[in-house]
Design an enzyme around this catalytic site. Structure first.
Site, PDB file in Angstrom:
ATOM      1  N   ALA A  11       1.034  -1.250   0.048  1.00  0.00           N
ATOM      2  CA  ALA A  11       0.068  -0.229  -0.087  1.00  0.00           C
ATOM      3  C   ALA A  11       0.978   1.386   0.103  1.00  0.00           C
ATOM      4  CB  ALA A  11      -0.859   0.127   1.133  1.00  0.00           C
ATOM      5  N   ARG A  16      10.649   7.283  -1.127  1.00  0.00           N
ATOM      6  CA  ARG A  16      12.340   7.230  -1.457  1.00  0.00           C
ATOM      7  C   ARG A  16      12.423   6.984  -3.039  1.00  0.00           C
ATOM      8  NH1 ARG A  16      13.605   3.604   3.430  1.00  0.00           N
ATOM      9  NH2 ARG A  16      11.635   3.031   3.216  1.00  0.00           N
ATOM     10  N   GLU A 157      13.116  -0.140  14.701  1.00  0.00           N
ATOM     11  CA  GLU A 157      13.306   0.377  13.233  1.00  0.00           C
ATOM     12  C   GLU A 157      14.690   1.220  13.393  1.00  0.00           C
ATOM     13  OE1 GLU A 157      11.729  -0.255  10.550  1.00  0.00           O
ATOM     14  OE2 GLU A 157      11.283  -1.873  12.003  1.00  0.00           O
ATOM     15  N   ASN A 382       4.515  -9.682 -53.765  1.00  0.00           N
ATOM     16  CA  ASN A 382       5.598  -8.644 -53.565  1.00  0.00           C
ATOM     17  C   ASN A 382       5.013  -7.068 -53.387  1.00  0.00           C
ATOM     18  OD1 ASN A 382       7.823  -6.854 -54.151  1.00  0.00           O
ATOM     19  ND2 ASN A 382       8.924  -8.617 -55.015  1.00  0.00           N
TER      20      ASN A 382
HETATM   21  C1  UD1 Z   1      10.149  -2.386   6.714  1.00  0.00           C
HETATM   22  C2  UD1 Z   1      10.331  -2.869   8.279  1.00  0.00           C
HETATM   23  C3  UD1 Z   1      11.809  -3.006   8.533  1.00  0.00           C
HETATM   24  C4  UD1 Z   1      12.543  -3.822   7.649  1.00  0.00           C
HETATM   25  C5  UD1 Z   1      12.250  -3.582   6.148  1.00  0.00           C
HETATM   26  C6  UD1 Z   1      12.641  -4.724   5.325  1.00  0.00           C
HETATM   27  C7  UD1 Z   1       8.595  -1.890   9.370  1.00  0.00           C
HETATM   28  C8  UD1 Z   1       7.858  -0.948  10.278  1.00  0.00           C
HETATM   29  N1  UD1 Z   1       9.810  -1.910   9.111  1.00  0.00           N
HETATM   30  O1  UD1 Z   1      11.108  -1.042   6.549  1.00  0.00           O
HETATM   31  O2  UD1 Z   1      12.003  -3.524   9.926  1.00  0.00           O
HETATM   32  O3  UD1 Z   1      14.027  -4.129   7.857  1.00  0.00           O
HETATM   33  O4  UD1 Z   1      11.055  -3.366   5.776  1.00  0.00           O
HETATM   34  O5  UD1 Z   1      12.770  -4.342   4.112  1.00  0.00           O
HETATM   35  O6  UD1 Z   1       7.739  -2.605   8.926  1.00  0.00           O
HETATM   36  N2  UD1 Z   1       3.448  -0.663   3.469  1.00  0.00           N
HETATM   37  C9  UD1 Z   1       2.006  -0.708   3.453  1.00  0.00           C
HETATM   38  N3  UD1 Z   1       1.189   0.436   4.190  1.00  0.00           N
HETATM   39  C10 UD1 Z   1       1.856   1.171   4.966  1.00  0.00           C
HETATM   40  C11 UD1 Z   1       3.136   1.182   4.867  1.00  0.00           C
HETATM   41  C12 UD1 Z   1       3.848   0.319   4.108  1.00  0.00           C
HETATM   42  O7  UD1 Z   1       1.349  -1.692   2.741  1.00  0.00           O
HETATM   43  O8  UD1 Z   1       1.083   1.805   5.632  1.00  0.00           O
HETATM   44  C13 UD1 Z   1       4.187  -1.668   2.627  1.00  0.00           C
HETATM   45  C14 UD1 Z   1       4.926  -0.927   1.377  1.00  0.00           C
HETATM   46  O9  UD1 Z   1       4.163  -0.784   0.247  1.00  0.00           O
HETATM   47  C15 UD1 Z   1       6.131  -1.780   1.552  1.00  0.00           C
HETATM   48  C16 UD1 Z   1       6.247  -2.707   2.747  1.00  0.00           C
HETATM   49  O10 UD1 Z   1       4.973  -2.215   3.311  1.00  0.00           O
HETATM   50  O11 UD1 Z   1       5.986  -2.961   0.499  1.00  0.00           O
HETATM   51  C17 UD1 Z   1       7.238  -2.191   3.596  1.00  0.00           C
HETATM   52  O12 UD1 Z   1       7.340  -0.528   3.890  1.00  0.00           O
HETATM   53  P1  UD1 Z   1       8.592   0.208   3.626  1.00  0.00           P
HETATM   54  O13 UD1 Z   1       8.015   1.536   4.070  1.00  0.00           O
HETATM   55  O14 UD1 Z   1       9.371   0.016   2.449  1.00  0.00           O
HETATM   56  O15 UD1 Z   1       9.382  -0.264   5.056  1.00  0.00           O
HETATM   57  P2  UD1 Z   1      10.983  -0.104   5.478  1.00  0.00           P
HETATM   58  O16 UD1 Z   1      11.275   1.082   5.799  1.00  0.00           O
HETATM   59  O17 UD1 Z   1      11.659  -0.679   4.214  1.00  0.00           O
HETATM   60 CA    CA Z   2      11.117  -1.401   2.077  1.00  0.00          CA
END
Ligand code: UD1
Ligand code: CA
Length: 455
Positions: A11, A16, A157, A382
């Site tokens: 979601a 980034r 985190e 052709n």
């Molecule tokens: C997350 C983990 C972190 C881990 C890392 C691994 C958390 C809080 N942190 O961090 O511990 O090391 O992944 O890659 O989970 N998403 C939703 N809804 C939201 C927020 C995010 O569906 O409200 C989904 C994003 O689309 C994504 C996934 O959750 O696919 C992870 O979110 P992201 O923001 O990438 O988390 P990281 O900061 O990478």
């Molecule tokens: Ca991630």
């Protein structure tokens, strides 16, 4: 009986990435990231009836994600308040469907392999909460795994991690792959808070909460398994894409495909290149394309969802989309085959020729500078240089038929709907608006006058 489902967290916006597109739709070798994750999970969560127990939480531009994956079961997270919140939004649906356990995975892990997930599931069995961890030289922005006497104590985190409070950074991080007991987690979720440096509800807080409740919590270390690496930035996206590309090129070489400049050959995950085919980089072969044995693809060609049969040659700078090239046919250089272009065996299409929704019969030739759209061209016909099928009258598209062995002189406009019969001939420079019967010659152009030249 325990039944498990998979839940993909997809979601997030992917801030980034600095892109309007949802992160899970960012592409690697012309396939969206989410397609890779689904492909890895499917063998483990597929049912006999062809359905699968896979859901995705979608939110940011969910319309785009749902349009790209029309058969995927989605759950909306209207506001993206964090991964813990995403899970909380999805859990009622999973409970209703009778799931006792759920594998949760971040949607941004395009290298995910079925084998890694399979091993993780085997080791997770029996735990109320299990997660996969990685040991990295540079822990970057990953959540840190905090252990006390070797036992997992929490995931903290990166933005909240403080060595003074949490101990030294060991490089062990949370991979974003979890196996959760639905009932246990349902009890914990209402207790998740967002009092942290991101103001988000973290799925990772379930670890400490579960431990406090006396649940079995297991951190399963997967070493440096690259299949769990996440994509958060354009740099990481490019790195993963290159990893996938190189892996596929190596596999093709192993299988007996001849690659020139293999470091520039880009083949998508669902494309098939048979042993004995020959590709020269740079080239791109994407979608559900198939290149058969003994076919040759020269450099600077792009194929999308196209089939090239054996002994066909695609010469440099040709572009094929949803096209089919028959056995022994020749295409290019600089040819464009658009959706619905079909070349029967031994047909030739040369430079600056465009085909769309058009069939070129066996051995037929269109070698120079033509547009053939909505056309059926018989065997051994052709098509002279500069022939255009005028298929569009401004409102509708019309068909052109050209018979077997017909000869279309250069610079002819065929105003559709129109038929040129078998063996017929069209004089160069004609504008053909009426059918030319089989075996006859049609000519439609101003008669030449020669006049005395003035002063
Ligand atoms: C997350 C983990 C972190 C881990 C890392 C691994 C958390 C809080 N942190 O961090 O511990 O090391 O992944 O890659 O989970 N998403 C939703 N809804 C939201 C927020 C995010 O569906 O409200 C989904 C994003 O689309 C994504 C996934 O959750 O696919 C992870 O979110 P992201 O923001 O990438 O988390 P990281 O900061 O990478
Ligand atoms: Ca991630």
């Amino acid at each position: 009986m325990a039944t498990s489902a998979a839940l993909i967290l997809a979601a997030g916006k992917g801030t980034r990435m600095r892109s309007e597109r949802p992160k899970v739709l960012q592409s690697l070798l012309a396939e969206p990231m989410l397609a890779y994750v689904l492909e890895a999970l499917r063998p483990l969560f597929a049912a006999d009836d062809g359905s699968d127990a896979i859901w995705a939480v979608v939110g940011h531009r969910s319309d785009l994600v749902e349009a790209a994956f029309p058969r995927l079961r989605t759950i909306r997270q209207e506001r993206q308040l964090g991964t813990g919140h995403a899970l909380a939004e999805a859990l009622p649906t999973l409970r209703e469907s009778g799931c006792t356990h759920v594998l949760v995975v971040n949607g941004d892990v395009p290298l995910l392999s079925t084998e890694t997930v399979r091993r993780f599931l085997a080791e997770a069995r029996g735990a109320a909460i299990a997660f996969a961890s990685l040991s990295l030289d540079d822990a970057g922005a990953y959540g840190r795994v905090v252990r006390a006497d070797g036992e997992v104590a929490a995931i903290v985190e990166a933005r909240d991690f403080d060595p003074a409070r949490h101990g030294p950074d060991t490089g062990e991080v949370n991979a974003g792959l979890y196996f959760l007991e639905v009932e246990a987690v349902s009890r914990l979720l209402p207790r998740l808070g967002n009092d942290n440096n991101s103001g988000e509800y973290y799925i990772t807080d379930l670890v400490a909460l579960g431990l406090a409740d006396g649940l079995t919590v297991r951190g399963i270390n997967c070493g440096a398994d690259e299949s769990l690496l996440g994509v958060n930035s354009p740099v990481e996206l490019a790195r993963m894409e290159e990893l996938l590309r190189a892996r596929t090129a190596a596999r093709l070489l192993e299988n007996g495909v001849i690659l020139h400049a293999p470091e520039l050959v880009r083949v998508g995950p669902f494309a098939v290149v048979e042993p004995g085919a020959e590709l020269t980089g740079p080239c791109e072969i994407y979608g559900r394309s198939r290149v058969e044995s003994a076919a040759v693809i020269a450099s600077h060609c792009i194929l999308m969802d196209s089939v090239v049969h054996g002994h066909a040659q695609i010469r440099p700078f040709s572009h094929l989309e949803r096209a089919e090239v028959g056995r022994g046919a020749l295409v290019g250089p600089f040819a464009r085959l658009r959706p619905g272009a079909v070349l029967e065996p031994e047909a030739h299409v040369g430079n600056f020729v465009e085909l769309k929704n058009a069939r070129l019969g066996q051995g037929a030739k269109a070698n120079h500078l033509s547009y053939l759209g909505d056309a059926e061209i018989g065997p051994a016909a052709n098509i002279g240089a500069g022939t255009i099928t005028c298929n569009y009258d401004g409102v509708r598209k019309h068909r052109t038929g050209i018979g077997a062995r017909a000869f279309i002189g250069s610079n002819t406009a065929l105003v559709a709907p129109v038929e040129v019969g078998d063996g017929a001939l069209v004089g160069a420079g004609s504008v053909i608006t009426r059918n030319v019967p089989a075996g006859e010659m049609g000519i439609a152009r101003g008669r030449q006058k020669n006049l005395p030249r003035r002063g």
